[in-house]
Design a protein around this motif. Sequence first.
Motif, short mmCIF file in Angstrom:
data_model
loop_
_atom_site.label_atom_id
_atom_site.label_comp_id
_atom_site.label_asym_id
_atom_site.label_seq_id
_atom_site.Cartn_x
_atom_site.Cartn_y
_atom_site.Cartn_z
N PRO A 112 170.73 8.48 64.58
CA PRO A 112 169.37 8.26 64.05
C PRO A 112 169.29 8.29 62.53
O PRO A 112 168.56 7.48 61.93
CB PRO A 112 168.57 9.41 64.68
N LEU A 113 170.01 9.21 61.87
CA LEU A 113 169.94 9.29 60.41
C LEU A 113 170.63 8.10 59.75
O LEU A 113 170.05 7.44 58.88
CB LEU A 113 170.57 10.60 59.93
N SER A 114 171.86 7.81 60.13
CA SER A 114 172.57 6.70 59.50
C SER A 114 171.92 5.36 59.84
O SER A 114 171.99 4.42 59.05
CB SER A 114 174.05 6.70 59.93
N ALA A 115 171.25 5.28 61.00
CA ALA A 115 170.55 4.04 61.35
C ALA A 115 169.39 3.80 60.39
O ALA A 115 169.17 2.66 59.93
CB ALA A 115 170.04 4.10 62.78
N VAL A 116 168.62 4.85 60.08
CA VAL A 116 167.51 4.71 59.12
C VAL A 116 168.05 4.29 57.76
O VAL A 116 167.52 3.36 57.13
CB VAL A 116 166.73 6.03 59.02
N MET A 117 169.09 4.96 57.30
CA MET A 117 169.66 4.63 55.99
C MET A 117 170.20 3.20 55.97
O MET A 117 170.03 2.47 54.98
CB MET A 117 170.76 5.63 55.64
N THR A 118 170.85 2.79 57.06
CA THR A 118 171.43 1.45 57.12
C THR A 118 170.35 0.38 57.10
O THR A 118 170.49 -0.66 56.44
CB THR A 118 172.30 1.30 58.38
N LEU A 119 169.25 0.62 57.80
CA LEU A 119 168.15 -0.34 57.79
C LEU A 119 167.55 -0.47 56.39
O LEU A 119 167.21 -1.57 55.94
CB LEU A 119 167.07 0.09 58.79
N ILE A 120 167.42 0.66 55.69
CA ILE A 120 166.88 0.61 54.32
C ILE A 120 167.83 -0.13 53.39
O ILE A 120 167.43 -1.00 52.62
CB ILE A 120 166.62 2.04 53.80
N ILE A 121 169.12 0.21 53.47
CA ILE A 121 170.10 -0.40 52.57
C ILE A 121 170.20 -1.90 52.78
O ILE A 121 170.17 -2.69 51.82
CB ILE A 121 171.48 0.26 52.77
N THR A 122 170.30 -2.31 54.04
CA THR A 122 170.47 -3.75 54.31
C THR A 122 169.15 -4.50 54.23
O THR A 122 169.11 -5.64 53.75
CB THR A 122 171.10 -3.97 55.69
#
Length: 699
Positions: free
Chosen positions: A141-151
């Motif tokens: 859940p955490l890395s998914a949020v960060m990945t969506l923001i970054i990409t």
Amino acid sequence: MLEHAIQHAAEASAGEAAVNWLWLIPALPLVGSAVCGILHFAGLRGRPRSKHADHGESHEHSDTQGAHDTHAHPAASGAPAPAPLASVVAVLAMAAAFALAVTGFLSLTNLSPHARVLESAPWHWIDTGEFMIDIAIVLDPLSAVMTLIITGVGLLIHIYAAGYMKGDPGYAKFFAYLNLFVFAMLMLVLSSSLLGLFIGWEGVGLCSYLLIGFWYEKGWPAEAGQKAFVMNRIGDACFLIGSFLLVRSFGTLDLSSIAAAVPGALHANLASPDLVWAAVFLFAGACGKSAQLPLFTWLPDAMAGPTPVSALIHAATMVTAGIYLVVRMGPLFAASPSVLLLIGTVGAVTALIAGSTALAQRDIKKVLAYSTVSQLGYMFLGLGSGAFAAAIFHLATHAFFKALLFLGAGSVIHGMHEEQDMHKMGGLAKHMPRTFITFLAGAAALSGLPLMSGYFSKDEILAHTYAHGGVYSALWILGLLTAAMTAFYTWRMVALTFAGKERFDVHEVHPHESPAVMTTPLMILAVLSVFGGLLGLPVVFHAPHLLAEWLEPVTGPAEALLAEHPLSHGTEIGLLLLGAIVAVVFALAGWSGYRSGIATDEKIAAKQPALARFLGDAWGIDRAYQRLVVQPMKLFAFGLAVIIDQFAIDGLVNGAASLTRSASERVRRMASGSITSYSLWMGAATALLVIVVLWQIGG
């Protein structure tokens, strides 16, 4: 107990099916970077150099089509021809990475909350028998949020940059750096190990140096890049020390294993000072990357880079790496209340210093730079109060509205032919209506106006801080004071830029709206800035806190180690109303004080010149570093160089010369032409030869 916890975490991880396509998420921007690099070098090889080449004129954009005046004819200057294909490659790489990030997110939603982990097959990097380091790509859940923001935000910034950088001779190189940065940032948030995280950590530092100093021909961007690189190395050294302490405590650098082992260590009373110091050193590393006191002075200078760089690196991604690190290692930090208090204190003080400094800035990008430092301080204040989900909530909303404001500022600079001084703007609303409307949305969110995204995320952090009481009450006051300053300087910026009469020569400067390739990302970010607050509505709204519920499997173990400080509904409503009143009152004060022009700034400068200089100079902190650290180091280095030059190098060279002269003089004397002299040397040589032969026979 520790071994059992680590083994249990490893078994749980091993039970997940390998999802190897996850490697494509960071790999696609890496491939895009390589292709753009090839296009850049192909342009260099295909463009003959002119004897009149001059690369010292890289500037912001100036004409209506988005090309620089100085770069309108790169062939004539001998510069490499811009490669329009580079932006297409970079944008497609980002779009594909974003599509995979969305796919991964949707895959997680189909799993039960505490089973939401997708992991690739590990890469066995280091194996000494007793110590092993594997690196895998982990989407939770955490890395998914960060990945969506970054990409996602990164994709919009890439599209914007395609128009903003048009005509620059380093066009393909710029997108190569931009894609490479995204690769490094994705490795940072997706790696399963602290070592893999550190590789991404160093990678974004390197790319930041390259992008900040992209227009190095001017001189000062190169210096700003060096400053960012050096100051980040201080934090990186602390990061490494913290990692070494964790290896000594747990024998692993695997993030999930460490997080799982910390509660067991506390329960068994096995927690050692190493854990506290590991948390302190990792936080020091976060201070460097996320520009917190005392390592924040590099970020305002980093505005020397092109505006898309400011939006991507210094608003939405790289500077949030420190917040991600603390949340990812949440149990470690939650195990030490004193470290959390340190984090909260540093965050609140940094927010206050940067917020007050933004009040006195005239450069539109400098206002946003100090605002970024201040908002990062807010996030650390949330972490210090144990509000891990609230910190990520503010990280997400900040990515929306600050990227919007930076890109909006770039649109203004583009339309104003390089001008960044707000005192020389004014009246731009009628010249740049789309930029103005979207900029208003970002300003409303940043200042925390009611129902905007920043209102909900900022007030949630303040509510958690207030709930702690005690010394945290002082931090809450600092946070509330910073919120007032934020509303004031935000609408001061809007008024100076867009309201009132033009403070420029309308015959010389012709402001114009930016092309659609630049304004379309602004519109999308404006929508996110307005409605992003729906991710985390307060309890009193009787609606689910979507982001907190989503992050609970990651943040739950850390929050379980902390004492709860619930607020009554009445208190929470009161805090929401107080936040709304503060935002509205000071936003109106900033707007009304500057909508007519720069008279307020002139009055302050005349009546309080010392205060104006103090705030404009960021409390003199950077100047103190120059006086107490940089200059003494330069003098020491100069003195050491003189000593080495005179006593070591000169001594060695002169000594060798003297020895050579002496030897040559002796040899010259041997060739004197005297028969007696020759006979003497021949006899001596014969005697020496006889002695050597007899010694060999006797041996």
